[in-house]
Design a protein around this motif. Sequence first.
Motif, mmCIF file in Angstrom:
data_model
loop_
_atom_site.group_PDB
_atom_site.id
_atom_site.type_symbol
_atom_site.label_atom_id
_atom_site.label_comp_id
_atom_site.label_asym_id
_atom_site.label_seq_id
_atom_site.Cartn_x
_atom_site.Cartn_y
_atom_site.Cartn_z
ATOM 1 N N ALA A 78 -43.147 17.188 -9.646
ATOM 2 C CA ALA A 78 -43.924 17.280 -10.599
ATOM 3 C C ALA A 78 -43.731 16.977 -11.808
ATOM 4 O O ALA A 78 -44.293 16.655 -12.779
ATOM 5 N N GLU A 79 -42.720 17.716 -12.103
ATOM 6 C CA GLU A 79 -42.065 17.959 -13.316
ATOM 7 C C GLU A 79 -42.086 16.225 -13.838
ATOM 8 O O GLU A 79 -42.045 15.829 -15.540
ATOM 9 N N ALA A 80 -40.985 15.698 -13.308
ATOM 10 C CA ALA A 80 -40.861 14.135 -13.082
ATOM 11 C C ALA A 80 -42.252 13.459 -13.585
ATOM 12 O O ALA A 80 -41.690 12.631 -14.735
ATOM 13 N N LEU A 81 -42.957 13.499 -13.032
ATOM 14 C CA LEU A 81 -44.468 13.382 -13.345
ATOM 15 C C LEU A 81 -45.115 12.903 -14.739
ATOM 16 O O LEU A 81 -45.449 12.113 -16.006
ATOM 17 N N ALA A 82 -45.573 14.290 -14.923
ATOM 18 C CA ALA A 82 -46.175 14.884 -16.398
ATOM 19 C C ALA A 82 -44.601 14.675 -16.977
ATOM 20 O O ALA A 82 -45.239 14.369 -18.672
ATOM 21 N N LYS A 83 -43.365 14.390 -17.676
ATOM 22 C CA LYS A 83 -42.950 14.120 -18.358
ATOM 23 C C LYS A 83 -43.518 13.268 -18.740
ATOM 24 O O LYS A 83 -42.966 12.360 -19.625
ATOM 25 N N ALA A 84 -43.710 12.037 -17.649
ATOM 26 C CA ALA A 84 -44.035 10.497 -17.441
ATOM 27 C C ALA A 84 -44.606 9.708 -18.056
ATOM 28 O O ALA A 84 -45.093 8.454 -18.789
ATOM 29 N N LEU A 85 -45.531 10.844 -17.832
ATOM 30 C CA LEU A 85 -47.359 10.347 -18.060
ATOM 31 C C LEU A 85 -47.957 10.030 -19.610
ATOM 32 O O LEU A 85 -49.137 9.172 -20.226
ATOM 33 N N SER A 86 -46.950 10.529 -20.669
ATOM 34 C CA SER A 86 -47.006 10.275 -22.026
ATOM 35 C C SER A 86 -46.880 8.896 -22.764
ATOM 36 O O SER A 86 -47.211 7.791 -23.748
ATOM 37 N N ALA A 87 -46.468 7.510 -20.971
ATOM 38 C CA ALA A 87 -45.979 6.207 -21.635
ATOM 39 C C ALA A 87 -47.165 6.067 -21.189
ATOM 40 O O ALA A 87 -48.227 5.915 -20.427
ATOM 41 N N GLU A 88 -47.756 4.841 -22.093
ATOM 42 C CA GLU A 88 -48.668 3.574 -22.077
ATOM 43 C C GLU A 88 -49.189 2.957 -20.826
ATOM 44 O O GLU A 88 -50.251 3.001 -20.019
#
Length: 275
Positions: A78-88
Amino acid sequence: MHDRFTSVAEAAAREAGHLIRDRIGRAREVGEKTSNVDLVTEVDKQSEAVIRTELLAAFPEHKILGEEGVAPGSAASAEALAKALSAEYLWIVDPIDGTTNFVHGFPGCTVSIALAHRGEVIAGVIYDPLRDEMFSARRGGGAYMNGEPIHVSEEETLSVSLLATGFPGDREWAREVNLRGMAALTPVCRNIRAAGSAALHMAYVACGRLSGFWEIDLNAWDLAAGSLLVQEAGGRVTDTEGNEYNLEVRHIAATNGHIHNQLIRVLEQADATGL
């Protein structure tokens, strides 16, 4: 451009699929992540490396979230996804969905690749290399298997529906919740299957082989490609309380749409939503 996204993903999935087909049942290095039912092999890592190479060669500016690059456990995922979601543009990759099947030589191993644009899945492929079945979808463009259009099934009641689920790796909580759902649904549906790959279950909902699928405590890479397949094939995807799907959903319900509310209602009555 969406056609190119899908074609590149399909090519990457096929290349990774060659590894799976050649090495199924013959992994040399089998390790455990969170438990002895949450496995990883050298082929998982090789498959992800192949996919990363293919995707970045075509789209060097895109970001990739792959299962093998994330620490074990639900919180880390969940943490890894949250960090990655800012990518276009974010590729979400499961290099082998069904690693336990792969280790034991049991058919049911898939490659799952999805592309999200600003958090919305716009392209997805699921490839079963053992059956040579390529499932693909793009947002607004329909869903296909080996180039032919697919559609969800027509069952309108649970009593004639074939469902699927899995056995979560978390034996402390998630598996118990999922078993409550199984106990509640078994008497009211036609039958339940557990093939050992969430991505394969989602693909089978999309092409009408299953009426519905639910499972507790899955990750974005298990679900992203399949969520688009089901939606583009005419089905419905939500969390286990009926809230519409997004990449952060971990407790999934995917159906042909006709039986969706019935499935959700049984899970809620059995305290089996995980929410």
